[in-house]
Design a protein around this motif. Structure first.
Motif, PDB file in Angstrom:
ATOM      1  N   SER A 183       0.831  -1.108  -0.014  1.00 43.37           N
ATOM      2  CA  SER A 183      -0.169  -0.037  -0.102  1.00 43.37           C
ATOM      3  C   SER A 183       0.684   1.313   0.037  1.00 43.37           C
ATOM      4  O   SER A 183       1.768   1.324   0.648  1.00 43.37           O
ATOM      5  CB  SER A 183      -0.841  -0.126   1.197  1.00 43.37           C
ATOM      6  N   PHE A 186       0.987   2.895   3.366  1.00 45.30           N
ATOM      7  CA  PHE A 186       1.661   2.257   4.368  1.00 45.30           C
ATOM      8  C   PHE A 186       3.139   2.554   4.076  1.00 45.30           C
ATOM      9  O   PHE A 186       4.080   2.740   5.054  1.00 45.30           O
ATOM     10  CB  PHE A 186       1.399   0.774   4.308  1.00 45.30           C
ATOM     11  N   ASP A 369       1.054  -3.941   4.807  1.00 49.00           N
ATOM     12  CA  ASP A 369      -0.136  -3.983   4.465  1.00 49.00           C
ATOM     13  C   ASP A 369      -0.381  -3.870   2.970  1.00 49.00           C
ATOM     14  O   ASP A 369       0.411  -3.168   2.224  1.00 49.00           O
ATOM     15  CB  ASP A 369      -0.755  -2.539   4.974  1.00 49.00           C
ATOM     16  N   SER A 374      -5.275  -1.559   5.720  1.00 49.56           N
ATOM     17  CA  SER A 374      -4.337  -0.975   6.610  1.00 49.56           C
ATOM     18  C   SER A 374      -4.379  -1.500   8.025  1.00 49.56           C
ATOM     19  O   SER A 374      -4.841  -2.477   7.995  1.00 49.56           O
ATOM     20  CB  SER A 374      -5.280   0.504   7.045  1.00 49.56           C
ATOM     21  N   TRP A 375      -3.737  -1.026   9.000  1.00 45.18           N
ATOM     22  CA  TRP A 375      -3.584  -1.857  10.098  1.00 45.18           C
ATOM     23  C   TRP A 375      -5.136  -2.108  10.938  1.00 45.18           C
ATOM     24  O   TRP A 375      -5.100  -3.011  11.646  1.00 45.18           O
ATOM     25  CB  TRP A 375      -2.890  -0.879  11.363  1.00 45.18           C
TER      26      TRP A 375
END
Length: 429
Positions: A183, A186, A369, A374-375
């Motif tokens: 990403s 990221f 990611d 995302s996280w």
């Protein structure tokens, strides 16, 4: 579950007694809480819970605490990978408030100037000009998108050559064989933090073990029971572990692979990195590079004794190389790239070598990611039925060890059902 005959007790520290209570003060039975794993996440959880009044027991499978934060004993004080602490994260403040960071090993200005970059097959002192465009602060509206891969986005911003160089450089904080495929948002965050001036990265003198020892002593003084050589293969094992108050909520602070096996939950998966790790001790020579970062492919070599001479005997330098390898590559492939970079930066390294070690870090380098994630999409901290996760591949924000720290605080907050100044509200992160 295999248990040690005695609990772990940090050396050079003694356990303090409980605080004196007024005779008229009401007594409250401490909440029991069990932590599986005595690494950075597990000790963070144990300390935070004990500070909140819980009765904590930590089970660690090995004979020493620390997890991946262990530092090897002996003349060469190596870690399982880099051991920097980033001062831009919340764990820095938390550790500092408790006097757990300890002495730091500063990098002399002259050494900092000896950073070399491998680009277009040669060593250089400066990055490609286009790469600098990707490091400039941007307005919020111009931040990299989550749902596009970094290479595609960065190519639009600065051209393909600069995009590939930036992606490969970001491996210092990603440990991934193809950072450009991740990403864009990221990678961009980690790239900027890794190149921030003044640097966010700081090095505890003596390696990660010095921090772990102070954390263990803090936990012990708070009354945490730490059982080493205590491998937990099933949560059912904990019911007979000898705790007189029951196990209470359980925080699983292990690798995600270990948590998946322990909990029998096949959904506990997330992409990570895999690297070939090369540790070398060389006889000291003036003028050696401090670090060599590969911009043609992911990988770098760092001379850790540049900032901390206690990591190797006098007259020797300790180097460590991390070279991400893909699913179909072997450790030998990564080692070959390391040796090529060594040939360029340290031409006589073979004649100067006094000690060498190689290893593979497989799936142990933190979460990465993919585009569109995302996280928040990683395995949740709360697993239900009083079980919580903490670690570097769990749904919590941050870079490297910050993820372990943030997830540990969240796990304690959820397990104890309370908020305090020590806990993290992930909804607001």
């Amino acid at each position: 579950m295999h248990r040690a005959p005695a609990t772990h007790r940090p050396s050079a520290r003694t356990r303090t007694g409980p605080r004196t209570r007024a005779a008229s003060a009401p007594t409250r039975t401490p909440v029991p809480l069990t932590v599986i794993g005595g690494g950075f996440a597990g000790l963070t959880a144990a300390i935070t819970a004990a500070e909140a009044g819980a009765k904590v027991t930590v089970h660690e499978a090995h004979h020493t605490l620390g997890g991946r934060a262990r530092t090897a004993e002996g003349p060469y004080r190596t870690n399982e990978g880099p051991h920097a602490l980033y001062n831009g994260g919340p764990h820095w403040t938390w550790l500092g408030q408790r006097d757990l960071i300890g002495p730091l090993a500063p990098l002399p200005p002259l050494e900092a100037a000896r950073l070399r970059l491998h680009h277009r097959g040669a060593l250089r002192r400066t990055p490609p000009f286009g790469m600098l465009k990707l490091l400039r602060p941007r307005r919020t509206s111009q931040q990299a998108p989550i749902d596009v891969d970094f290479l595609t986005w960065a190519t639009e911003q600065a051209g393909e050559e600069a995009a590939r160089a930036a992606a490969n450089y970001s491996a210092v904080a990603l440990f991934h064989h193809d950072p450009g495929s991740l990403s864009a948002a990221f990678v961009q965050e980690r790239l900027r933090r890794a190149t921030k001036l003044p640097p966010e990265a700081h090095y505890p003198r003596g390696g990660w073990a010095s921090v772990i020892d102070r954390m263990a002593a803090r936990a012990w003084n708070l009354g945490v029971r730490m059982e080493t050589l205590s491998r937990v293969d099933s949560l059912d094992d904990l019911h007979g572990s000898g705790s007189d108050s029951g196990m209470g909520p359980v925080i699983v602070a292990t690798s995600l692979d270990a948590a998946r096996r322990l909990l029998g939950d096949d959904s506990l998966t997330w992409p990570s990195g895999r690297t070939a790790l090369v540790d070398l001790a060389l006889r000291t020579r003036r003028g050696d590079a401090f670090a060599v970062s590969d911009l043609d492919a992911p990988g770098w070599i760092e001379r850790f004794t540049a900032q901390d001479r206690t990591l190797a005997p006098a007259g020797e330098q300790l180097l460590q190389g991390q070279f991400p390898i893909g699913p179909h590559e072997s450790r030998a492939d990564g080692v070959a790239r390391a040796e090529h970079l060594l040939d360029l930066a340290f031409p006589d390294w073979r004649d100067r070598t006094t000690w060498r070690r190689e290893a593979t870090a497989n799936g142990r380098t933190g979460a990465v990611d993919l585009p569109g994630t995302s996280w928040r999409d990683r395995p949740a901290v709360d697993r239900g039925d009083g079980v919580y996760l903490a670690g570097d591949q769990v749904a919590a924000p941050g870079v490297l060890s910050e993820v372990s720290f943030n997830s540990a605080l969240a796990a304690v907050s959820l397990a104890l059902g309370r908020r305090s100044k020590n806990t993290l509200d992930l909804k607001q992160a």
